[in-house]
Scaffold this motif. Structure first.
Motif, short mmCIF file in Angstrom:
data_model
loop_
_atom_site.label_atom_id
_atom_site.label_comp_id
_atom_site.label_asym_id
_atom_site.label_seq_id
_atom_site.Cartn_x
_atom_site.Cartn_y
_atom_site.Cartn_z
N SER A 1 47.56 49.48 31.23
CA SER A 1 46.97 48.42 32.06
C SER A 1 47.04 47.07 31.36
CB SER A 1 45.51 48.76 32.40
OG SER A 1 44.75 48.90 31.20
N LYS A 2 47.27 47.08 30.03
CA LYS A 2 47.43 45.85 29.26
C LYS A 2 48.61 46.00 28.31
CE LYS A 2 42.48 44.72 29.25
NZ LYS A 2 41.30 44.37 28.41
N ARG B 1 44.78 46.42 44.85
CA ARG B 1 44.68 47.36 43.73
C ARG B 1 46.09 47.72 43.26
NH1 ARG B 1 44.34 50.70 48.27
NH2 ARG B 1 45.81 52.49 48.17
N TRP B 2 46.18 48.17 42.03
CA TRP B 2 47.45 48.60 41.47
C TRP B 2 47.54 50.12 41.49
CZ3 TRP B 2 51.47 45.52 39.97
CH2 TRP B 2 51.21 44.16 39.81
N LEU C 1 49.52 52.95 39.64
CA LEU C 1 50.28 53.04 38.40
C LEU C 1 50.81 54.45 38.17
CD1 LEU C 1 47.78 51.19 36.01
CD2 LEU C 1 49.55 50.17 37.44
N THR D 1 57.26 46.21 37.90
CA THR D 1 56.21 46.06 38.91
C THR D 1 56.79 45.68 40.27
OG1 THR D 1 55.82 43.71 38.51
CG2 THR D 1 54.62 45.26 37.11
N GLU E 1 47.98 41.68 31.82
CA GLU E 1 47.00 42.61 32.36
C GLU E 1 47.12 42.60 33.88
OE1 GLU E 1 42.11 42.93 32.61
OE2 GLU E 1 43.06 41.80 30.98
N MET E 2 47.01 43.74 34.50
CA MET E 2 47.10 43.85 35.95
C MET E 2 45.76 43.49 36.57
SD MET E 2 49.46 47.24 36.25
CE MET E 2 51.03 47.32 35.35
N THR E 3 45.74 42.39 37.33
CA THR E 3 44.49 41.92 37.92
C THR E 3 44.41 42.29 39.39
OG1 THR E 3 45.28 39.77 38.71
CG2 THR E 3 44.68 39.94 36.36
N ALA F 1 54.55 50.27 38.57
CA ALA F 1 53.26 49.81 39.09
C ALA F 1 53.50 49.05 40.39
CB ALA F 1 52.55 48.93 38.07
#
Length: 281
Positions: A72-73, A63-64, A66, A30, A90-92, A52
Motif C-alpha cells: 500500500s506504500k 477504493r483500491w 489490490l 495501476t 501511497e494509494m489514497t 491495483a
C-alpha cells in the motif's frame, strides 16, 4: 505548446482508454480513472498486468482493489542530469498516489532557471515535487499548502531525497500570497497549481473560477524582474484564457501556454491539464 516529461525511468504511462489510464509506478502497475482518455485502449492485453485498480464509490472518492503482493506504500525515484529525487507513494481514497508524473517537465524547467540562493515559492504545493527540485539546485524554498497531511508528506519526501531546509507554511495559499505582497516580498520563481475547489485550514472556501483573477494579480506582484511563474490547472480552464490573463497582469512578460501531457507507450499523448509559463522581462 505541448509539454511532456522526458526523463522518467521508474514511471510509464503504458496505455489509456475507455476513461482510464494504465500506469507503472516503479514495480506497481495501476489503473485509475481519467476523463480525457476518450478513445479505446491501444493495447488491450497490457491491462491484464494491473496490480491495483481504483474503483470509484462517489464523485471524488473510491477504493483500491489490490493483488495480494502489492504494497500500500512504496517509493519512486526520479533522475535526470539535474535532479535526483525520491518520493513516498501511497494509494489514497482520492485515486492519487502522491505524485503527478507529468509535473516532472516543470521540475526541469524551474531547475534550469534557478540559481543557488534564489527565492522560490510553491503555492498549493501538494507533496512538493517542485519544492524538492528547487531545493536540490540550491534555491531558498517556501512551500505553502493548506493541508497539514500533505505538508508532512512533502517533509518525508525531502528527507527521503537527502535534502533539508524548506520553509513550511500550512495556510490558505491566497492569504499567504496577499500577506507576502503587503510585505513587499518577491521571488525569482513561483509555481502554482490551484485546485478547482477546496477548503482552507480554517474552513476558507475556495472556488477557482471566482478567485482566479485575484490570484493572478497577487502572484504578479510577487515575481521579481527577470523571474518566472509556472501555473497549471486541472480545472478545464483553457490555457489560452490563462495566457491572456497573465499577459494583462504582466505586460512586460513572455507568456507561453499549452497542454501538459503524458506520452503513452504507443507514442500518443494523454492531456492532463492546462499550462502557462511566464518569464518576466
Amino acid at each position: 505548446m505541448i509539454v511532456r516529461p522526458a526523463h522518467w525511468k521508474d514511471y510509464a504511462l503504458l496505455d489509456a482508454g475507455d476513461g482510464k489510464r494504465l500506469e507503472r509506478f516503479g514495480k506497481v502497475v495501476t489503473v485509475r480513472p481519467d476523463p480525457f482518455a476518450l478513445w479505446p485502449p491501444t493495447t488491450p492485453h497490457a491491462w491484464k498486468q494491473a496490480d491495483a485498480v481504483f474503483v470509484p464509490t462517489g464523485k471524488t472518492r473510491g477504493r483500491w482493489e489490490l493483488e495480494s503482493h502489492v504494497p500500500s506504500k512504496w517509493t519512486l525515484r526520479y533522475q535526470s542530469d539535474r535532479l535526483d529525487l525520491t518520493f513516498n507513494l501511497e494509494m489514497t481514497q482520492f485515486k492519487h498516489v502522491g505524485i503527478f508524473p507529468e509535473q516532472a517537465a516543470n521540475w526541469e524547467f524551474l531547475a534550469e532557471r534557478l540559481n543557488p540562493g534564489d527565492r522560490f515559492l510553491n503555492l498549493f504545493a501538494y507533496t512538493g515535487g517542485a519544492s524538492l527540485a528547487a531545493l536540490q539546485v540550491g534555491a531558498d524554498v517556501v512551500h505553502c499548502d493548506a493541508i497539514r497531511q500533505v505538508v508532512d508528506w512533502t517533509r518525508m519526501n525531502m528527507e527521503r531525497s537527502g535534502l533539508d531546509g524548506i520553509r513550511w507554511v500550512v495556510e490558505d495559499a491566497m492569504k499567504f500570497a496577499r500577506r507576502e505582497a503587503k510585505r513587499g516580498k518577491t521571488y525569482h520563481g513561483i509555481v502554482l497549481d490551484p485546485p478547482t475547489w477546496g477548503l482552507g485550514p480554517k474552513g476558507e472556501k475556495w472556488k477557482l473560477e471566482s478567485m482566479l483573477q485575484s490570484l493572478i494579480d497577487v502572484v504578479a506582484e510577487l515575481v521579481e524582474p527577470g523571474g518566472f511563474v509556472v501555473m497549471n490547472t486541472y480545472s478545464g480552464i483553457p490555457s489560452s484564457a490563462l495566457a491572456t490573463m497573465w499577459s494583462l497582469a504582466l505586460p512586460d512578460a513572455t507568456v507561453q501556454s499549452g497542454e501538459l501531457c503524458l506520452p503513452m507507450a504507443s507514442g500518443h499523448d494523454l492531456a492532463t491539464g492546462s499550462l502557462v509559463r511566464v518569464v518576466r522581462g
